[in-house]
Motif scaffolding. Sequence first.
Motif, PDB file in Angstrom:
ATOM      1  N   GLY A  52      32.754  24.852  41.642  1.00 54.49           N
ATOM      2  CA  GLY A  52      34.049  25.429  41.959  1.00 54.49           C
ATOM      3  C   GLY A  52      33.919  26.853  42.473  1.00 54.49           C
ATOM      4  O   GLY A  52      32.819  27.365  42.703  1.00 54.49           O
ATOM      5  N   VAL A  53      35.082  27.494  42.629  1.00 58.41           N
ATOM      6  CA  VAL A  53      35.161  28.862  43.137  1.00 58.41           C
ATOM      7  C   VAL A  53      36.163  29.625  42.295  1.00 58.41           C
ATOM      8  O   VAL A  53      37.264  29.128  42.026  1.00 58.41           O
ATOM      9  CB  VAL A  53      35.605  28.868  44.623  1.00 58.41           C
ATOM     10  CG1 VAL A  53      35.801  30.281  45.131  1.00 58.41           C
ATOM     11  CG2 VAL A  53      34.593  28.116  45.487  1.00 58.41           C
ATOM     12  N   TYR A  54      35.775  30.817  41.876  1.00 57.22           N
ATOM     13  CA  TYR A  54      36.682  31.711  41.140  1.00 57.22           C
ATOM     14  C   TYR A  54      37.358  32.684  42.087  1.00 57.22           C
ATOM     15  O   TYR A  54      36.769  33.089  43.094  1.00 57.22           O
ATOM     16  CB  TYR A  54      35.925  32.586  40.139  1.00 57.22           C
ATOM     17  CG  TYR A  54      35.249  31.910  38.990  1.00 57.22           C
ATOM     18  CD1 TYR A  54      35.946  31.080  38.119  1.00 57.22           C
ATOM     19  CD2 TYR A  54      33.900  32.152  38.733  1.00 57.22           C
ATOM     20  CE1 TYR A  54      35.310  30.493  37.026  1.00 57.22           C
ATOM     21  CE2 TYR A  54      33.257  31.578  37.648  1.00 57.22           C
ATOM     22  CZ  TYR A  54      33.967  30.747  36.797  1.00 57.22           C
ATOM     23  OH  TYR A  54      33.337  30.183  35.725  1.00 57.22           O
ATOM     24  N   CYS A  55      38.562  33.123  41.717  1.00 57.35           N
ATOM     25  CA  CYS A  55      39.200  34.295  42.310  1.00 57.35           C
ATOM     26  C   CYS A  55      39.492  35.202  41.115  1.00 57.35           C
ATOM     27  O   CYS A  55      38.554  35.693  40.493  1.00 57.35           O
ATOM     28  CB  CYS A  55      40.439  33.909  43.114  1.00 57.35           C
ATOM     29  SG  CYS A  55      41.094  35.272  44.112  1.00 57.35           S
ATOM     30  N   ASN A  56      40.750  35.399  40.744  1.00 57.47           N
ATOM     31  CA  ASN A  56      41.028  36.135  39.513  1.00 57.47           C
ATOM     32  C   ASN A  56      40.477  35.357  38.327  1.00 57.47           C
ATOM     33  O   ASN A  56      40.552  34.128  38.290  1.00 57.47           O
ATOM     34  CB  ASN A  56      42.534  36.328  39.305  1.00 57.47           C
ATOM     35  CG  ASN A  56      43.117  37.408  40.184  1.00 57.47           C
ATOM     36  OD1 ASN A  56      42.418  38.260  40.697  1.00 57.47           O
ATOM     37  ND2 ASN A  56      44.425  37.364  40.360  1.00 57.47           N
ATOM     38  N   ARG A  57      39.953  36.089  37.354  1.00 61.86           N
ATOM     39  CA  ARG A  57      39.441  35.480  36.123  1.00 61.86           C
ATOM     40  C   ARG A  57      40.043  36.252  34.957  1.00 61.86           C
ATOM     41  O   ARG A  57      39.415  37.137  34.381  1.00 61.86           O
ATOM     42  CB  ARG A  57      37.921  35.524  36.106  1.00 61.86           C
ATOM     43  CG  ARG A  57      37.319  34.700  37.233  1.00 61.86           C
ATOM     44  CD  ARG A  57      35.824  34.787  37.296  1.00 61.86           C
ATOM     45  NE  ARG A  57      35.238  34.293  36.063  1.00 61.86           N
ATOM     46  CZ  ARG A  57      33.979  34.556  35.692  1.00 61.86           C
ATOM     47  NH1 ARG A  57      33.207  35.291  36.451  1.00 61.86           N
ATOM     48  NH2 ARG A  57      33.513  34.066  34.571  1.00 61.86           N
TER      49      ARG A  57
END
Length: 144
Positions: A52-57
């Motif tokens: 997957g891909v993260y943006c805000n965490r």
Amino acid sequence: MYKCKYFAIQELAHPWILNKIGETNTWLRLDEDVLRDLDTIRETWYDKHGSGVYCNRLDVGIDSRGFRPPNDPDGAWNSTHKQGNTFDLEPVNGLQREFFNHIKQLIKDRKLRKINTLEDFEYTKTWTHAGYMNTDERPLIIKP
């Protein structure tokens, strides 16, 4: 109104914005082509790597990688993040350089509708700054 298939609005917008105008009004302020590009990036990366891909965490205190409020202390006062068309992305599998190159190739191959700008990898080795600027360069590589 288009909503991303792979990202919740909390991943794409700062909590301050969501608290001020709500989820629907936040979606309305994000560019549909950029949202579709985010889905393309996530989909093609997953197809290639199963990651997957993260943006805000928010779970680790990262809240300014997407749409930022005007008074956000992260980044420049004139950051394109504050226009809602730039996102700092991070591959879940940690393959940072390969992820940067993946997005760069998507831009070169015109697989993305609007995202055309990347921040030089040497300045952002733990995320990929991907956004839109008014340019014919594909990609435009910027420095902070």
